[in-house]
Design a protein around this motif. Sequence first.
Motif, PDB file in Angstrom:
ATOM      1  N   GLU B 143       0.835  -1.188   0.000  1.00 22.25           N
ATOM      2  CA  GLU B 143       0.000   0.000   0.000  1.00 22.25           C
ATOM      3  C   GLU B 143       0.873   1.244   0.000  1.00 22.25           C
ATOM      4  O   GLU B 143       0.663   2.183  -0.764  1.00 22.25           O
ATOM      5  CB  GLU B 143      -0.895  -0.039   1.234  1.00 22.25           C
ATOM      6  CG  GLU B 143      -2.082   0.887   1.153  1.00 22.25           C
ATOM      7  CD  GLU B 143      -2.841   0.922   2.479  1.00 22.25           C
ATOM      8  OE1 GLU B 143      -2.901  -0.131   3.147  1.00 22.25           O
ATOM      9  OE2 GLU B 143      -3.339   2.001   2.828  1.00 22.25           O
ATOM     10  N   ILE B 147       1.320   4.216  -2.984  1.00 23.20           N
ATOM     11  CA  ILE B 147       1.171   5.660  -2.802  1.00 23.20           C
ATOM     12  C   ILE B 147       2.440   6.367  -3.259  1.00 23.20           C
ATOM     13  O   ILE B 147       2.393   7.384  -3.956  1.00 23.20           O
ATOM     14  CB  ILE B 147       0.874   5.985  -1.322  1.00 23.20           C
ATOM     15  CG1 ILE B 147      -0.488   5.442  -0.942  1.00 23.20           C
ATOM     16  CG2 ILE B 147       0.929   7.488  -1.085  1.00 23.20           C
ATOM     17  CD1 ILE B 147      -0.853   5.656   0.504  1.00 23.20           C
ATOM     18  N   VAL B 151       2.637   9.121  -6.263  1.00 23.46           N
ATOM     19  CA  VAL B 151       3.027  10.494  -5.979  1.00 23.46           C
ATOM     20  C   VAL B 151       4.284  10.866  -6.742  1.00 23.46           C
ATOM     21  O   VAL B 151       4.383  11.918  -7.365  1.00 23.46           O
ATOM     22  CB  VAL B 151       3.237  10.679  -4.462  1.00 23.46           C
ATOM     23  CG1 VAL B 151       3.873  12.020  -4.176  1.00 23.46           C
ATOM     24  CG2 VAL B 151       1.923  10.551  -3.742  1.00 23.46           C
ATOM     25  N   PRO B 228      -9.870  -3.428  -1.088  1.00 24.85           N
ATOM     26  CA  PRO B 228     -10.312  -2.176  -0.470  1.00 24.85           C
ATOM     27  C   PRO B 228      -9.161  -1.258  -0.072  1.00 24.85           C
ATOM     28  O   PRO B 228      -9.242  -0.044  -0.238  1.00 24.85           O
ATOM     29  CB  PRO B 228     -11.073  -2.647   0.770  1.00 24.85           C
ATOM     30  CG  PRO B 228     -11.521  -4.011   0.450  1.00 24.85           C
ATOM     31  CD  PRO B 228     -10.492  -4.593  -0.459  1.00 24.85           C
ATOM     32  N   GLU B 229      -8.072  -1.854   0.426  1.00 25.88           N
ATOM     33  CA  GLU B 229      -6.937  -1.006   0.790  1.00 25.88           C
ATOM     34  C   GLU B 229      -6.312  -0.370  -0.438  1.00 25.88           C
ATOM     35  O   GLU B 229      -5.894   0.788  -0.410  1.00 25.88           O
ATOM     36  CB  GLU B 229      -5.867  -1.817   1.550  1.00 25.88           C
ATOM     37  CG  GLU B 229      -6.088  -1.876   3.048  1.00 25.88           C
ATOM     38  CD  GLU B 229      -6.764  -3.149   3.484  1.00 25.88           C
ATOM     39  OE1 GLU B 229      -7.463  -3.758   2.639  1.00 25.88           O
ATOM     40  OE2 GLU B 229      -6.614  -3.537   4.652  1.00 25.88           O
ATOM     41  N   GLU B 232      -8.571   2.439  -1.520  1.00 23.51           N
ATOM     42  CA  GLU B 232      -8.479   3.549  -0.579  1.00 23.51           C
ATOM     43  C   GLU B 232      -7.248   4.398  -0.877  1.00 23.51           C
ATOM     44  O   GLU B 232      -7.330   5.623  -1.006  1.00 23.51           O
ATOM     45  CB  GLU B 232      -8.409   2.987   0.843  1.00 23.51           C
ATOM     46  CG  GLU B 232      -8.141   3.988   1.931  1.00 23.51           C
ATOM     47  CD  GLU B 232      -9.330   4.857   2.263  1.00 23.51           C
ATOM     48  OE1 GLU B 232     -10.466   4.429   1.965  1.00 23.51           O
ATOM     49  OE2 GLU B 232      -9.132   5.949   2.794  1.00 23.51           O
ATOM     50  N   SER B 236      -7.361   8.046  -2.828  1.00 25.13           N
ATOM     51  CA  SER B 236      -7.000   9.252  -2.084  1.00 25.13           C
ATOM     52  C   SER B 236      -5.890  10.027  -2.777  1.00 25.13           C
ATOM     53  O   SER B 236      -5.946  11.254  -2.843  1.00 25.13           O
ATOM     54  CB  SER B 236      -6.632   8.918  -0.646  1.00 25.13           C
ATOM     55  OG  SER B 236      -5.460   8.175  -0.603  1.00 25.13           O
ATOM     56  N   VAL B 237      -4.893   9.322  -3.330  1.00 27.33           N
ATOM     57  CA  VAL B 237      -3.818  10.058  -4.012  1.00 27.33           C
ATOM     58  C   VAL B 237      -4.332  10.729  -5.285  1.00 27.33           C
ATOM     59  O   VAL B 237      -4.080  11.916  -5.535  1.00 27.33           O
ATOM     60  CB  VAL B 237      -2.643   9.120  -4.364  1.00 27.33           C
ATOM     61  CG1 VAL B 237      -1.615   9.867  -5.182  1.00 27.33           C
ATOM     62  CG2 VAL B 237      -2.017   8.564  -3.109  1.00 27.33           C
ATOM     63  N   LYS B 239      -7.370  11.488  -6.134  1.00 32.98           N
ATOM     64  CA  LYS B 239      -8.365  12.521  -5.855  1.00 32.98           C
ATOM     65  C   LYS B 239      -7.677  13.822  -5.448  1.00 32.98           C
ATOM     66  O   LYS B 239      -8.025  14.906  -5.916  1.00 32.98           O
ATOM     67  CB  LYS B 239      -9.273  12.026  -4.741  1.00 32.98           C
ATOM     68  CG  LYS B 239     -10.444  12.903  -4.481  1.00 32.98           C
ATOM     69  CD  LYS B 239     -11.402  12.187  -3.523  1.00 32.98           C
ATOM     70  CE  LYS B 239     -12.559  13.115  -3.262  1.00 32.98           C
ATOM     71  NZ  LYS B 239     -13.517  12.643  -2.351  1.00 32.98           N
ATOM     72  N   GLU B 240      -6.691  13.671  -4.595  1.00 32.26           N
ATOM     73  CA  GLU B 240      -5.977  14.858  -4.144  1.00 32.26           C
ATOM     74  C   GLU B 240      -5.291  15.555  -5.315  1.00 32.26           C
ATOM     75  O   GLU B 240      -5.320  16.776  -5.432  1.00 32.26           O
ATOM     76  CB  GLU B 240      -4.962  14.466  -3.092  1.00 32.26           C
ATOM     77  CG  GLU B 240      -4.277  15.641  -2.479  1.00 32.26           C
ATOM     78  CD  GLU B 240      -3.363  15.209  -1.356  1.00 32.26           C
ATOM     79  OE1 GLU B 240      -3.761  14.280  -0.618  1.00 32.26           O
ATOM     80  OE2 GLU B 240      -2.281  15.778  -1.243  1.00 32.26           O
ATOM     81  N   GLU B 243      -7.821  17.455  -7.354  1.00 33.02           N
ATOM     82  CA  GLU B 243      -8.328  18.652  -6.709  1.00 33.02           C
ATOM     83  C   GLU B 243      -7.277  19.745  -6.597  1.00 33.02           C
ATOM     84  O   GLU B 243      -7.595  20.932  -6.669  1.00 33.02           O
ATOM     85  CB  GLU B 243      -8.956  18.281  -5.370  1.00 33.02           C
ATOM     86  CG  GLU B 243     -10.300  17.619  -5.628  1.00 33.02           C
ATOM     87  CD  GLU B 243     -10.814  16.775  -4.487  1.00 33.02           C
ATOM     88  OE1 GLU B 243     -10.235  16.861  -3.398  1.00 33.02           O
ATOM     89  OE2 GLU B 243     -11.793  16.042  -4.692  1.00 33.02           O
ATOM     90  N   GLN B 244      -6.031  19.334  -6.464  1.00 31.41           N
ATOM     91  CA  GLN B 244      -4.969  20.337  -6.511  1.00 31.41           C
ATOM     92  C   GLN B 244      -4.931  20.999  -7.876  1.00 31.41           C
ATOM     93  O   GLN B 244      -4.787  22.216  -7.997  1.00 31.41           O
ATOM     94  CB  GLN B 244      -3.608  19.698  -6.246  1.00 31.41           C
ATOM     95  CG  GLN B 244      -3.297  19.579  -4.795  1.00 31.41           C
ATOM     96  CD  GLN B 244      -1.930  18.977  -4.574  1.00 31.41           C
ATOM     97  OE1 GLN B 244      -1.275  18.517  -5.501  1.00 31.41           O
ATOM     98  NE2 GLN B 244      -1.499  18.988  -3.336  1.00 31.41           N
ATOM     99  N   GLU B 310     -15.215   7.788  -7.626  1.00 32.37           N
ATOM    100  CA  GLU B 310     -14.838   8.362  -6.341  1.00 32.37           C
ATOM    101  C   GLU B 310     -13.795   9.457  -6.502  1.00 32.37           C
ATOM    102  O   GLU B 310     -13.797  10.450  -5.788  1.00 32.37           O
ATOM    103  CB  GLU B 310     -14.289   7.276  -5.407  1.00 32.37           C
ATOM    104  CG  GLU B 310     -15.332   6.290  -4.926  1.00 32.37           C
ATOM    105  CD  GLU B 310     -16.484   6.974  -4.234  1.00 32.37           C
ATOM    106  OE1 GLU B 310     -16.250   7.702  -3.257  1.00 32.37           O
ATOM    107  OE2 GLU B 310     -17.630   6.777  -4.684  1.00 32.37           O
ATOM    108  N   ALA B 314     -16.274  14.704  -6.569  1.00 32.95           N
ATOM    109  CA  ALA B 314     -16.364  15.995  -5.899  1.00 32.95           C
ATOM    110  C   ALA B 314     -16.071  17.133  -6.863  1.00 32.95           C
ATOM    111  O   ALA B 314     -16.738  18.168  -6.849  1.00 32.95           O
ATOM    112  CB  ALA B 314     -15.411  16.043  -4.716  1.00 32.95           C
TER     113      ALA B 314
END
Lengths: 358, 644
Positions: B143, B147, B151, B228-229, B232, B236-237, B239-240, B243-244, B310, B314
Amino acid sequence: MDTQEQELEDIELFQKHVSDRFTELSSPPEDDALLSVSWLHRLLDVFLCCEAEFEAILIMDRDPSQLSKPPFDRLIPEFIERAVKALDICNAVANGVDSVRHCQKLSEIVISALDQNPLGDGHAKRAKKALLMLLSAMNLDDKEGTHVKATERSWSFGRRGVNKEQIAGHFRSLSWQVAKNWSSAKQIQSMIYNLVAPRGAEASGLPSPIYTMNVIMIFVMWALVAAIPCQERNGLPTHFPVPKQLNWAHSLIGLQEKIADEWKKKEKKGMSGLLDELQKMEKLAQSLIDFTDSFHFPGDAEKVKEAAVNVSELKEIFGRMDQGLTPLQMHIREVFHRIVRSRTEFLDVLEKGSAPVL
Amino acid sequence: MDGCQSGVPTYEGDLHVVAAAHHIVKALGATKNLSDDLRKILIDLDSHLSMITSNIDSKGGRGLVDVEERLDQAERKIMRWETDPMMIWDSGPKEASDYLEAVDETGKLVDGLRGLSVHENRKQKEILHRAMNIFQTAMSRLEEELIHILVRHGQQFEPKNMYSRSIRKDIVYDESFVSVEDEPTKETSSQNCSNDESGECIVDLVHADVIPDIKSIAKVMFTSNYGPEFCEAFISVQKEALEQYFSFLGTENLSIEDVLKMEWTCLSSKMNKWTWSMKIIVRVYLASEKQLCDQVLGGLGSVSSYCFLEISKATILCLLNFGEAVAMGPHRPEKLLRLLDMYETLADLLRDIDTLFSEEAGSFIQLQFHELLERLGESAIAAFKAFRVAISSNGSLYPFAGGGVHPLNKYVMNYIRMFPEYWNTLNLLLKNQHPGVADQVTKPDYGPDTSLLTSCPMAYHLRSITSCLESNLHKKSQLYKDEALQHIFLMNNIHYLVQKVKGSELRLFFGDEWIRKHNAMFQQHAMNYERATWSSVVSFLKDNNPGSSSMLKSTFKERCKGFSIAFEEVYKTQTSWSIPDPQLREDLQISTSLKVVLAYRTFLGRNLAYTDEKCVKHTVEHVENSLLDLFGGSSRSLRNSRRW
């Protein structure tokens, strides 16, 4: 029966319906605990029904110029302004439901991890990691600026060796915000501002249902904000200036006080939403975290059994969320659109009513 | 878990299988009509099974030792990384694949050990437990690696390369009608995508080289029920990052309340930004994100579309929300062009949105955008209607000083000059709105001139708008007490109208007939002006007795004086009038000059005997030159030419 009498009758009927509907909401059956997902569905239905009746009374078969004269030239625009504020709250809450769905997703991991026989250290670790994220997701201070970016998690970029269990936050989306510096608590506050019950002659005329509808709208929005975590709920007002003598208001006031009590209790501990499923989930998560903390294979038989019970309860909550959350978002969108339409209707009426005779 | 071979000798499980197989073999062997081949196979099978059984029995105790050895090996490979500051995937492909092998091995061991019967011994339980712990550590590590890869190798693209901003002139509709300068519109093309305009521009949001790595991690995690992990972390990465990027584009979240209260210039630029952001986000970013999800998670069922939803939800809802807020707002005329921009952009993007959010879970997004399109269309029409109303109701209390081009005229004409760019959309919207009304609106009585463009709904509405404007201008002209000034005013304004139409694409919609008609109109006003002003002045110079050679001296003096006074009066008044268009001004001066100067010259010529008298204040040249001063915009008084 002349129109005046008819109108009075309609108003009375409307307020009776309001009273009945809120009485029903106050005594929910077993499965439908106060502020549970299904209860919120019912609350939204009540709003839609009341709103429909309200619009019928005010607009149908009515000469628009009537609503442009005092006191309606003030009351209607005020109502419309509150409606706009309610729209922003709908959006905030719909976003909030997304964060609840996120909790649901995390609980799925917990369930998957702990639903094992025999339970090993590895499972417990997996569960604990997810539980930590779950608890921080639920209790995240919904102030701006306290989100931890995924990129700043201490495990990337070679900053390893840090105990992973210390990682607190999970990423909170930037567009979860309604707007910069927006506050749901302040929004509710400003909706309550200037809310004055009609007195004297006005109390028996059209201003009365307008006041009623205002109160209902504020209450529904307030309850949603209390239940679902959304942007900046600090300082959420707990008191509504609704006079107790109003017949139709009794059940609503009762509900409001109950919820307000719960809110005050929780405010001291942390800020997770009052949503029934979230509350239960939090409790279970707490006891499961204690369990995983102290677990060493093969573990205390009693404790393992207890944990299993918690897990199956968690499964049940997960199930309810799984079924009810997306429909809840849809339902909120429905309310949103209804308010938009209603606002347009009232704006039309005002425009027609004040149009000069050409 | 994946139904793979365990590779671990199992006791009773295998014994059962073998026993069952023996049964089958015996049963088959008992059948009468067996072919030779089949019989041979069965005999082989039988001996194989017997061998397995003896193997199991003999290997019984030794099996576990093998397992433990294998686990030790895998553990070493996995756990060494826990104290290593480096990231595995940064250290090289061999390290990564070694690690994954070790994870795979551990997983197999876990599966195999799990398959053992309930009556296993304690040693077995310990080994299984150890294996599961190692496995969990590995999953947790994967996991983190995921990430880190996302990144480290995430890429942002430069939006400017994709779509250049369309710079449409911002017209500010100010209640007091601040005059709008007649600048040529700076219109740069709004499309500049390096790829084909109608298609998407896919970029690599994550460096293409690491996609296989991500895929291999995904495969491992999903087959081990750690999906699921993975989701997740991945969500999250990504999505961020999205949005940035979104805030990097300069779009900010606005509450509906904010939008409804926003002042126009501010709102206008935000609407502009929205159209730009929508294109980039939908056509480029989300299309690329979807592709990434498909690349990484394709073949895992609905996971790919779940993750995509997901990640993008947003942001796309934020864009939707702004659109909805705009559609709710008061539909004032100045909003029309921006609303049309938003409408057109969204209409273009709908298909992309439909594709991106085609699964059930995303269908509500599709629906919302379709609805938004409708509402934007309605808003545009409302703004359009409001435009007309605003023109009609624009009243004036005082006459417009100087009789020049009225700001209302300028505003309207400069505004509608932009409409042809949107003619397709406007026609569509107008047609839908009033299916039959197009006929009711001013039908051109221009016989043969019924080309497609002059008879489309927008053309009708444009002519209706200008006729509304003309009525208003007529009303305004009535405020002048001086009839001549009324005509100057109307001449100026109708001339302006025609120039604007002729000088832009509007001419295609108004048609030649309209232009001809309106040319005639302003020329008529010019003539009316001349008559109104100069008839009486020139009348002093008229010869009542065409036959006789000259008039009496006294008459001459009187006439001269009368003419001078009248001329000076006109001079004083009409120098303060204005004819902004230089060509028009010149034409009128020439025309006037022809009449007046000629008459004066003739008059003086007829009465040469008296021309040296003092009463002749102005020479012909002086009159001629003075006429050039008219319509200069500032009042002057005439000097006697003789003083010089």
